[in-house]
Write a protein that holds these residues in place. Structure first.
Motif, PDB file in Angstrom:
ATOM      1  N   GLU A 138       1.215  -1.341   0.217  1.00 40.97           N
ATOM      2  CA  GLU A 138       0.475  -0.186   0.627  1.00 40.97           C
ATOM      3  C   GLU A 138       0.647   1.507   0.062  1.00 40.97           C
ATOM      4  N   CYS A 139       0.345   2.024  -0.779  1.00 38.52           N
ATOM      5  CA  CYS A 139       1.528   3.405  -1.021  1.00 38.52           C
ATOM      6  C   CYS A 139       0.889   4.903  -1.463  1.00 38.52           C
ATOM      7  N   TYR A 140       1.326   5.463  -0.714  1.00 40.12           N
ATOM      8  CA  TYR A 140       1.311   6.789  -1.287  1.00 40.12           C
ATOM      9  C   TYR A 140       2.162   7.613  -2.129  1.00 40.12           C
ATOM     10  N   VAL A 141       0.946   8.458  -3.232  1.00 40.26           N
ATOM     11  CA  VAL A 141       1.757   8.320  -4.949  1.00 40.26           C
ATOM     12  C   VAL A 141       1.788   9.854  -4.655  1.00 40.26           C
ATOM     13  N   VAL A 142       3.622  10.574  -4.894  1.00 43.15           N
ATOM     14  CA  VAL A 142       3.476  11.648  -4.393  1.00 43.15           C
ATOM     15  C   VAL A 142       4.583  13.136  -5.562  1.00 43.15           C
ATOM     16  N   GLU A 143       3.955  13.252  -6.518  1.00 47.28           N
ATOM     17  CA  GLU A 143       4.611  14.597  -7.069  1.00 47.28           C
ATOM     18  C   GLU A 143       5.307  14.981  -6.444  1.00 47.28           C
ATOM     19  N   ALA A 144       6.299  15.094  -7.400  1.00 45.94           N
ATOM     20  CA  ALA A 144       7.862  16.504  -6.190  1.00 45.94           C
ATOM     21  C   ALA A 144       8.126  17.422  -7.779  1.00 45.94           C
ATOM     22  N   THR A 145       7.568  18.563  -7.488  1.00 41.93           N
ATOM     23  CA  THR A 145       8.114  19.439  -8.507  1.00 41.93           C
ATOM     24  C   THR A 145       9.168  20.418  -8.403  1.00 41.93           C
ATOM     25  N   PRO A 146      10.150  20.797  -8.765  1.00 40.65           N
ATOM     26  CA  PRO A 146      11.746  21.366  -8.565  1.00 40.65           C
ATOM     27  C   PRO A 146      10.892  22.866  -8.460  1.00 40.65           C
ATOM     28  N   LYS A 147      10.990  23.423  -7.393  1.00 43.74           N
ATOM     29  CA  LYS A 147      10.577  25.114  -7.037  1.00 43.74           C
ATOM     30  C   LYS A 147      11.356  25.757  -7.870  1.00 43.74           C
ATOM     31  N   ASN A 148      12.806  25.442  -8.898  1.00 48.28           N
ATOM     32  CA  ASN A 148      13.871  26.549  -9.680  1.00 48.28           C
ATOM     33  C   ASN A 148      14.212  24.836 -10.745  1.00 48.28           C
ATOM     34  N   PRO A 149      13.445  24.947 -11.512  1.00 51.51           N
ATOM     35  CA  PRO A 149      13.655  23.737 -12.559  1.00 51.51           C
ATOM     36  C   PRO A 149      14.727  23.666 -13.332  1.00 51.51           C
ATOM     37  N   GLU A 150      15.067  25.383 -13.652  1.00 51.23           N
ATOM     38  CA  GLU A 150      16.755  25.233 -14.425  1.00 51.23           C
ATOM     39  C   GLU A 150      17.293  24.821 -13.611  1.00 51.23           C
ATOM     40  N   ASP A 151      17.332  24.463 -12.374  1.00 51.49           N
ATOM     41  CA  ASP A 151      18.574  23.408 -11.704  1.00 51.49           C
ATOM     42  C   ASP A 151      18.377  22.204 -11.320  1.00 51.49           C
ATOM     43  N   GLU A 152      17.367  21.833 -11.894  1.00 52.21           N
ATOM     44  CA  GLU A 152      16.954  20.261 -11.866  1.00 52.21           C
ATOM     45  C   GLU A 152      17.285  19.531 -12.999  1.00 52.21           C
ATOM     46  N   GLN A 153      17.380  18.303 -13.684  1.00 53.94           N
ATOM     47  CA  GLN A 153      17.537  17.146 -14.278  1.00 53.94           C
ATOM     48  C   GLN A 153      16.169  17.008 -14.757  1.00 53.94           C
ATOM     49  N   TYR A 154      15.154  16.827 -13.985  1.00 57.08           N
ATOM     50  CA  TYR A 154      13.989  16.172 -14.673  1.00 57.08           C
ATOM     51  C   TYR A 154      12.845  17.236 -14.203  1.00 57.08           C
ATOM     52  N   ALA A 155      11.496  17.643 -15.248  1.00 55.59           N
ATOM     53  CA  ALA A 155      10.472  18.100 -14.556  1.00 55.59           C
ATOM     54  C   ALA A 155       9.738  18.169 -13.689  1.00 55.59           C
ATOM     55  N   LYS A 156      10.008  17.221 -13.657  1.00 58.54           N
ATOM     56  CA  LYS A 156       9.380  15.917 -12.006  1.00 58.54           C
ATOM     57  C   LYS A 156       9.708  14.852 -12.027  1.00 58.54           C
ATOM     58  N   THR A 157       9.356  14.474 -11.018  1.00 62.97           N
ATOM     59  CA  THR A 157       9.285  13.338 -10.501  1.00 62.97           C
ATOM     60  C   THR A 157       8.061  12.732  -9.654  1.00 62.97           C
ATOM     61  N   ILE A 158       7.481  11.616  -9.669  1.00 64.94           N
ATOM     62  CA  ILE A 158       5.914  10.514  -9.210  1.00 64.94           C
ATOM     63  C   ILE A 158       6.845   9.865  -7.707  1.00 64.94           C
ATOM     64  N   SER A 159       6.909   9.218  -7.376  1.00 64.85           N
ATOM     65  CA  SER A 159       7.336   8.158  -6.492  1.00 64.85           C
ATOM     66  C   SER A 159       6.123   7.690  -5.649  1.00 64.85           C
TER      67      SER A 159
END
Length: 272
Positions: A163-184
């Protein structure tokens, strides 16, 4: 204490634990889920022998063997040093990699390539490069500040019997990260991410996926993952990272004594 979230980390994929199994599950939000992931006890140090299988789209496998040592060097700021040594195959034997976490800035990374005979620092511009031909990048292994992302609890569902929680993480500064978002997909029982989807920064389409391929078991009181598969959905290439046996026993240990000299550029250069 600043909270760091390791989105993907080769050396620490096996080191997840719940800080408390008695927490209530009512009114939890996405950030709280990821804080509970972050607040796990991973021990003061870790040592593991690992296999890394590179699998092409036709199913051909190139096996590798590496050994990993990791040690907490700053408890207040929750900072680790990690070193990896490749043992097999002979073409990459004695390749060594060092990462030092920093507070509030990018982690430092260095690699020693025997063919070059020198230690090379990994620059920020190389963060998206493949690590040793795998589907993990140098940025995948770096630590992340929890406060650098916005979180949303998308759903609660079952994955692989958990049983899982599905969590989306979106960077506040997209230029600093390699992904647009991750979903865990984070287990409710252990607070372990057992599936992570990574979305392309330019197209915002899903292009990489990490899945836990093993059961979650306790080693020395710590919930442990023994096998993880990273897949590049565009190329079909995969990387299976797993704990290996030595003398018929899995080599994975926590809270062991590790000489500080192992986490130096001199060790990278000389192996001692």
């Amino acid at each position: 204490m600043k909270k760091k979230k390791k989105i993907i980390s080769i050396c620490l994929l096996v080191l997840f634990i719940v800080s408390s199994l008695n927490m209530t599950v009512a009114a939890i939000d996405g950030r709280e889920v990821m804080e509970r992931v972050d607040e796990r006890d991973t021990g003061d140090s870790r040592h593991a022998l690992m296999g890394m299988d590179l699998i092409d789209s036709d199913g051909n496998v190139r096996p590798r063997v590496l050994e990993v040592w990791s040690q907490k060097v700053d408890f207040e700021r929750d900072l680790d040093h990690t070193v990896m040594v490749f043992h097999e195959p002979s073409s990459i034997k004695n390749t060594r990699f060092l990462q030092k976490e920093n507070d509030g800035e990018d982690d430092d990374q260095w690699i020693y390539l025997p063919d070059l005979g020198r230690v090379r620092r990994i620059s920020g511009g190389q963060g998206g490069d493949s690590f040793m031909g795998s589907d993990f990048t140098y940025d995948d292994m770096k630590s992340r500040e929890i406060d650098d992302f916005d979180y949303e609890l998308l759903d609660e569902e079952e994955f692989n019997g958990y049983e899982c929680y599905v969590v989306e993480a979106t960077p506040k500064n997209p230029e600093d990260e390699q992904y647009a978002k991750t979903i865990s997909w984070v287990t409710k029982e252990h607070y372990i991410p057992v599936k992570v989807e990574m979305y392309d920064k330019d197209s915002e389409e899903l292009y990489k996926e990490m899945r836990v391929e093993s059961e979650v078991k306790k080693i020395d009181g710590i919930w442990t993952v023994f096998s993880t598969l990273m897949t590049d959905l565009d190329s079909g290439h995969k990387t299976n990272l797993y704990v290996k046996k030595r003398d018929n026993n899995y080599l994975l240990e926590y809270n062991v004594d590790i000489n500080d000299r192992r986490f130096t550029q001199q060790f990278l250069q000389t192996g001692r």
